[in-house]
Design an enzyme around this catalytic site. Structure first.
Site, PDB file in Angstrom:
ATOM      1  N   GLU A  18       0.838  -1.215   0.000  1.00 28.96           N
ATOM      2  CA  GLU A  18       0.000   0.000   0.000  1.00 28.96           C
ATOM      3  C   GLU A  18       0.867   1.257   0.000  1.00 28.96           C
ATOM      4  O   GLU A  18       2.065   1.222   0.278  1.00 28.96           O
ATOM      5  CB  GLU A  18      -0.892   0.037   1.245  1.00 28.96           C
ATOM      6  CG  GLU A  18      -2.361  -0.314   0.997  1.00 28.96           C
ATOM      7  CD  GLU A  18      -3.130   0.772   0.253  1.00 28.96           C
ATOM      8  OE1 GLU A  18      -2.513   1.783  -0.165  1.00 28.96           O
ATOM      9  OE2 GLU A  18      -4.350   0.624   0.081  1.00 28.96           O
ATOM     10  N   ARG A  98      -7.851  -0.719  12.731  1.00 25.90           N
ATOM     11  CA  ARG A  98      -6.465  -0.384  12.413  1.00 25.90           C
ATOM     12  C   ARG A  98      -6.395   0.823  11.498  1.00 25.90           C
ATOM     13  O   ARG A  98      -7.365   1.171  10.815  1.00 25.90           O
ATOM     14  CB  ARG A  98      -5.757  -1.560  11.732  1.00 25.90           C
ATOM     15  CG  ARG A  98      -6.316  -1.899  10.343  1.00 25.90           C
ATOM     16  CD  ARG A  98      -5.374  -2.846   9.607  1.00 25.90           C
ATOM     17  NE  ARG A  98      -5.914  -3.305   8.330  1.00 25.90           N
ATOM     18  CZ  ARG A  98      -5.833  -2.636   7.188  1.00 25.90           C
ATOM     19  NH1 ARG A  98      -5.286  -1.417   7.154  1.00 25.90           N
ATOM     20  NH2 ARG A  98      -6.325  -3.150   6.066  1.00 25.90           N
ATOM     21  N   ASN A 100      -5.314   2.807   8.137  1.00 23.02           N
ATOM     22  CA  ASN A 100      -5.246   2.433   6.735  1.00 23.02           C
ATOM     23  C   ASN A 100      -4.527   3.535   5.963  1.00 23.02           C
ATOM     24  O   ASN A 100      -3.516   4.040   6.428  1.00 23.02           O
ATOM     25  CB  ASN A 100      -6.653   2.142   6.185  1.00 23.02           C
ATOM     26  CG  ASN A 100      -6.630   1.221   4.980  1.00 23.02           C
ATOM     27  OD1 ASN A 100      -5.932   0.209   4.976  1.00 23.02           O
ATOM     28  ND2 ASN A 100      -7.403   1.535   3.956  1.00 23.02           N
ATOM     29  N   GLU A 119     -14.101  -5.138   8.358  1.00 26.83           N
ATOM     30  CA  GLU A 119     -14.694  -4.215   7.396  1.00 26.83           C
ATOM     31  C   GLU A 119     -16.156  -3.911   7.709  1.00 26.83           C
ATOM     32  O   GLU A 119     -16.966  -3.657   6.812  1.00 26.83           O
ATOM     33  CB  GLU A 119     -14.538  -4.741   5.963  1.00 26.83           C
ATOM     34  CG  GLU A 119     -13.087  -4.910   5.558  1.00 26.83           C
ATOM     35  CD  GLU A 119     -12.905  -5.305   4.103  1.00 26.83           C
ATOM     36  OE1 GLU A 119     -13.853  -5.150   3.312  1.00 26.83           O
ATOM     37  OE2 GLU A 119     -11.805  -5.776   3.763  1.00 26.83           O
ATOM     38  N   ASN A 147      -9.789   5.206   2.401  1.00 31.29           N
ATOM     39  CA  ASN A 147      -8.707   4.956   1.458  1.00 31.29           C
ATOM     40  C   ASN A 147      -8.219   6.265   0.826  1.00 31.29           C
ATOM     41  O   ASN A 147      -7.932   7.211   1.528  1.00 31.29           O
ATOM     42  CB  ASN A 147      -9.139   3.913   0.418  1.00 31.29           C
ATOM     43  CG  ASN A 147      -8.526   2.559   0.704  1.00 31.29           C
ATOM     44  OD1 ASN A 147      -7.338   2.462   1.013  1.00 31.29           O
ATOM     45  ND2 ASN A 147      -9.305   1.504   0.608  1.00 31.29           N
ATOM     46  N   ASP A 197      -9.526   2.241  -4.702  1.00 26.72           N
ATOM     47  CA  ASP A 197      -8.677   2.094  -3.515  1.00 26.72           C
ATOM     48  C   ASP A 197      -7.858   3.377  -3.339  1.00 26.72           C
ATOM     49  O   ASP A 197      -8.428   4.428  -3.080  1.00 26.72           O
ATOM     50  CB  ASP A 197      -7.801   0.853  -3.682  1.00 26.72           C
ATOM     51  CG  ASP A 197      -7.220   0.335  -2.377  1.00 26.72           C
ATOM     52  OD1 ASP A 197      -6.947   1.155  -1.480  1.00 26.72           O
ATOM     53  OD2 ASP A 197      -7.023  -0.891  -2.245  1.00 26.72           O
TER      54      ASP A 197
END
Length: 285
Positions: A18, A98, A100, A119, A147, A197
């Site tokens: 990521e 968490r 992201n 999620e 995101n 994303d």
């Protein structure tokens, strides 16, 4: 027009690669493996790489103005000083949640998102961490998978993705960058084409979006028109960023997580040379 070349910049087996980010101060690209708890660096000019292991899952890593590193971890946002010393900037642990994706705004503030591991709908949020002192303000509560976040070249618009909505949204930047408003849809990714994303904004104000389960990166114009689709060999690209000395190469992080038979390049850092022209990215603080 033929499809642009897609190359493997760094061959890796990241579970959930990521957040590629170009650091002009060091001439290197930062990216993370969230589930591997690793921060990677890559210097295109020399091929040199480093890997740092964090004590928690790490959603994003961004350069600090002091030469250190700011990381969006499971339990909040932390900072590694240039000597490697760790401290919390915003410690806010929530069981099952968490950090992201994250991004640094033009004013040097960090916008950091979160999500639940399962999620669950509305289980995450988006906060703004001020560049001076690290004061945290919750900007968007009850998001699901926070995101991509990015800003227009003139700093008047902010783009944002809550992945399950399939939307790329745009906001007006208010109060000198401390708040946002006027949320509306820029574009929606149709069913069957994957999920939006991570994103980056180029020098012309167009928005590049990586499509999870869509095996592609898309470029949308500022009015929402789909301008370009770049097919990728991997099913799960996660985010993209311009890098290199002239900010003309588009780097794409990818994931292997959840795939029974991933492509050999899944989990690697890809690059599309000469894809466009990126914007210089500020450091936190």
């Amino acid at each position: 027009m033929s499809a642009p070349a897609v190359e493997v910049a760094v061959r890796e087996r990241a579970e959930l690669g990521e957040g590629p980010t170009w650091d002009p101060a060091t001439g290197r690209l930062l990216w993370v493996d969230i589930l591997g708890s690793r921060v990677h660096t890559f210097e295109p000019a020399t091929g040199r790489r480093t890997v740092m292991v964090t004590e928690q899952h790490v959603g994003a890593a961004k350069p600090g103005a002091d030469g250190g590193l700011v990381v969006n971890l499971r339990d909040g946002v932390g900072r590694y000083a240039p000597d490697g010393t760790f401290s919390w900037l915003h410690h806010a642990p929530v069981p099952g949640r968490r950090g992201n994706d994250a991004a640094v705004a033009p004013d040097g503030a960090l916008w950091a998102g979160s999500m639940r591991y399962d999620e669950a709908t509305g289980g995450g949020n988006l906060i703004r961490l001020s560049p001076a002192g690290g004061t945290a303000t919750e900007i968007l509560p009850a998001v699901t998978v926070s995101n991509g976040t990015g800003w227009s070249p003139d700093g008047t618009r902010m783009y944002y993705i809550d992945t399950p909505t399939r939307r790329i949204d745009v906001f007006d930047v208010l109060d000198g960058g401390e708040q946002i408003g006027g949320r509306r849809e820029l574009a929606t990714v149709e069913e069957g084409a994957g999920f939006p994303d991570g994103l980056t904004v180029d020098a012309e104000g167009a928005v590049w979006v990586a499509l999870w389960d869509g095996a592609a990166v898309r470029r949308y114009l500022p009015d929402g028109t789909l301008d370009r689709v770049v097919p990728l060999p991997v099913r799960r690209p996660t985010a993209c960023a311009f890098g290199g000395a002239n900010l003309t190469d588009l780097y794409v992080s990818t994931a292997r997580a959840g795939l029974d038979s991933p492509h050999p390049s899944a989990g690697s850092l890809l690059v599309i040379p000469g894809a466009g022209k990126g914007l210089p990215q500020p450091a936190y603080g």
